[in-house]
Design a protein around this motif. Structure first.
Motif, short mmCIF file in Angstrom:
data_model
loop_
_atom_site.label_atom_id
_atom_site.label_comp_id
_atom_site.label_asym_id
_atom_site.label_seq_id
_atom_site.Cartn_x
_atom_site.Cartn_y
_atom_site.Cartn_z
N SER B 52 0.84 -1.20 0.00
CA SER B 52 0.00 0.00 0.00
C SER B 52 0.87 1.24 0.00
O SER B 52 1.24 1.77 1.03
CB SER B 52 -0.97 -0.04 1.18
OG SER B 52 -0.38 0.45 2.33
N ASN B 53 1.26 1.67 -1.18
CA ASN B 53 1.95 2.95 -1.30
C ASN B 53 1.60 3.62 -2.61
O ASN B 53 0.99 3.03 -3.49
CB ASN B 53 3.47 2.79 -1.13
CG ASN B 53 4.08 2.06 -2.28
OD1 ASN B 53 4.01 2.52 -3.42
ND2 ASN B 53 4.66 0.90 -2.01
N ILE B 54 2.00 4.86 -2.70
CA ILE B 54 1.56 5.73 -3.78
C ILE B 54 1.99 5.22 -5.16
O ILE B 54 1.32 5.45 -6.16
CB ILE B 54 2.09 7.16 -3.50
CG1 ILE B 54 1.13 8.20 -4.03
CG2 ILE B 54 3.49 7.36 -3.99
CD1 ILE B 54 0.07 8.56 -3.04
N ASN B 55 3.09 4.47 -5.21
CA ASN B 55 3.58 4.00 -6.52
C ASN B 55 2.69 2.94 -7.15
O ASN B 55 2.70 2.75 -8.35
CB ASN B 55 5.00 3.46 -6.37
CG ASN B 55 5.89 4.52 -5.78
OD1 ASN B 55 6.15 5.51 -6.43
ND2 ASN B 55 6.27 4.36 -4.54
N VAL B 56 1.93 2.25 -6.30
CA VAL B 56 0.96 1.29 -6.83
C VAL B 56 -0.01 2.03 -7.75
O VAL B 56 -0.40 1.53 -8.81
CB VAL B 56 0.20 0.60 -5.68
CG1 VAL B 56 -0.95 -0.24 -6.21
CG2 VAL B 56 1.14 -0.25 -4.86
N LEU B 57 -0.37 3.26 -7.34
CA LEU B 57 -1.31 4.04 -8.14
C LEU B 57 -0.68 4.50 -9.44
O LEU B 57 -1.33 4.51 -10.48
CB LEU B 57 -1.80 5.25 -7.34
CG LEU B 57 -2.43 4.92 -6.00
CD1 LEU B 57 -2.87 6.19 -5.30
CD2 LEU B 57 -3.61 3.97 -6.18
N GLY B 58 0.60 4.86 -9.36
CA GLY B 58 1.31 5.25 -10.57
C GLY B 58 1.27 4.13 -11.60
O GLY B 58 0.93 4.34 -12.76
N LYS B 75 -3.46 -1.91 5.81
CA LYS B 75 -3.79 -0.50 6.07
C LYS B 75 -3.50 0.35 4.83
O LYS B 75 -2.44 0.24 4.25
CB LYS B 75 -2.93 0.01 7.22
CG LYS B 75 -3.73 0.37 8.44
CD LYS B 75 -2.98 1.37 9.32
CE LYS B 75 -3.37 1.13 10.76
NZ LYS B 75 -2.27 0.57 11.58
N VAL B 76 -4.45 1.19 4.46
CA VAL B 76 -4.24 2.09 3.33
C VAL B 76 -4.44 3.51 3.83
O VAL B 76 -5.51 3.85 4.33
CB VAL B 76 -5.24 1.80 2.19
CG1 VAL B 76 -4.96 2.68 0.99
CG2 VAL B 76 -5.19 0.32 1.80
N ASN B 77 -3.40 4.35 3.75
CA ASN B 77 -3.54 5.68 4.35
C ASN B 77 -4.29 6.68 3.45
O ASN B 77 -4.52 6.43 2.26
CB ASN B 77 -2.18 6.22 4.81
CG ASN B 77 -1.25 6.49 3.63
OD1 ASN B 77 -1.69 6.87 2.56
ND2 ASN B 77 0.04 6.29 3.85
N ASP B 78 -4.66 7.80 4.05
CA ASP B 78 -5.49 8.81 3.35
C ASP B 78 -4.82 9.37 2.12
O ASP B 78 -5.48 9.68 1.12
CB ASP B 78 -5.82 9.97 4.30
CG ASP B 78 -6.78 9.52 5.39
OD1 ASP B 78 -7.34 8.42 5.24
OD2 ASP B 78 -6.95 10.26 6.37
N GLU B 79 -3.51 9.53 2.19
CA GLU B 79 -2.76 10.09 1.06
C GLU B 79 -3.02 9.24 -0.20
O GLU B 79 -3.23 9.77 -1.29
CB GLU B 79 -1.27 10.10 1.40
CG GLU B 79 -0.39 10.78 0.37
CD GLU B 79 1.07 10.33 0.47
OE1 GLU B 79 1.87 10.78 -0.36
OE2 GLU B 79 1.40 9.51 1.37
N ILE B 80 -3.01 7.93 0.00
CA ILE B 80 -3.22 7.03 -1.13
C ILE B 80 -4.66 7.12 -1.63
O ILE B 80 -4.91 7.19 -2.84
CB ILE B 80 -2.88 5.57 -0.71
CG1 ILE B 80 -1.38 5.48 -0.38
CG2 ILE B 80 -3.24 4.59 -1.81
CD1 ILE B 80 -0.96 4.17 0.23
N VAL B 81 -5.60 7.14 -0.69
CA VAL B 81 -7.01 7.22 -1.08
C VAL B 81 -7.28 8.53 -1.84
O VAL B 81 -7.93 8.52 -2.90
CB VAL B 81 -7.92 7.12 0.17
CG1 VAL B 81 -9.38 7.36 -0.20
CG2 VAL B 81 -7.75 5.76 0.83
#
Ligand SMILES: Nc1ncnc2c1ncn2[C@@H]1O[C@H](COP(=O)(O)OP(=O)(O)O)[C@@H](O)[C@H]1O
Ligand SMILES: [Mg+2]
Lengths: 145, 110
Positions: B52-58, B75-81
């Motif tokens: 669960s980190n931002i690069n998954v979205l990239g 756990k997935v934090n708000d920044e990612i959501v």
């Protein structure tokens, strides 16, 4: 179509912005009417190279050039360089830091992936920096019909 | 099959807003290493991961994946959501481990 040339700065450890070069180039390739497969190929190559500069180097820049015949991409960073290029090109070889691994990187598949998706790849390196030059040929099949 | 179709079961919890729910789903890819996802996942795949980190979205955005399912109750934090909402990538969560998630999706016909 008119040719495209764009330069990007890449900061060390800036993982939040990693993928920007790949994403903006993808947009430009789509705009030019290139197929999904071709766009994906280029995107994979650029993404891996971009991540490498972010996680393994002190920072650098990238120049993307596109015309009707070729996508030509150069990544140049300012060190610390690759000790042994043959090892670096071996699938699974990685010196990624704990920080990079926590972020999902460090599979040691970046350079092998770049090699397999590009039509030409040149990797040179010294302590002063690493330069990765990759080319993707565009032919008639690469355009959406 | 669309993302909204797999939400009708109670297995998955949608943690992003409602955008992207009409994304088409073709196939499943599961991995926790981004180079493997980048090199092997295909357009419209579901990605199942515990990363669960931002690069998954990239990666999801670059490959035009249909959605991301975080398994193992990760756990997935708000920044990612928030970033996923910006990029219109649906994020789903499940308590199930990755393998069971795949089995359930496969039963649904994916
Ligand atoms: N720009 C770079 N600067 C320094 N070292 C690099 C660079 N790119 C790649 N390397 C080295 O080559 C190795 C293999 O790279 P790669 O195949 O992309 O795998 P990974 O990035 O997952 O470690 C890296 O672990 C690193 O040691
Ligand atoms: Mg790499």
């Amino acid at each position: 179509m008119e040719s495209y040339s764009r330069e990007f700065k890449i900061q060390k450890n800036d993982i939040g912005n990693a993928g920007t070069v790949a994403s903006l180039t993808k947009r430009e390739l789509k705009r030019r009417g290139l197929t999904r497969d071709f766009v994906k190929t280029v995107t994979i190559g650029i993404y891996e190279a971009e991540i490498n500069v972010v996680i393994h180097s002190y920072g650098g820049y990238c120049v993307v050039k596109i015309n009707d015949d070729i996508v030509d991409v150069i990544f140049q960073d300012i060190g610390p360089g690759i000790e042994c290029i043959d090892s670096a090109l071996t699938p699974g070889f990685s010196t990624a830091s704990h920080y990079a691994i926590e972020n999902g990187f460090g599979a040691g598949m970046g350079l092998p992936n770049i090699q397999s998706v590009s039509d030409e790849m040149k990797l040179t390196s010294s302590k002063e920096g690493t330069r990765l030059h990759m080319k993707f040929n565009i032919d008639g099949d690469c355009y959406e019909s | 099959m669309k993302v909204k179709d797999i939400l009708s079961s109670n297995t998955f919890e949608l943690i992003t807003d409602k955008s992207g729910l009409n994304n088409k789903i073709i196939g499943i890819f599961a991995s926790d290493l981004l180079s493997h996802v980048m090199g092997n996942a295909s357009e419209s795949n579901i990605l199942i991961t515990v990363l669960s980190n931002i690069n998954v979205l990239g990666v999801a955005s670059l490959l035009d994946l249909s959605c991301v399912i975080f398994s193992h109750n990760i756990k997935v934090n708000d920044e990612i959501v928030n970033k996923a909402n910006e990029l219109n990538i649906p994020l789903l969560k499940t308590k199930l481990p990755t393998v069971e998630t795949i089995l359930i999706l496969s039963k649904m016909g994916i």
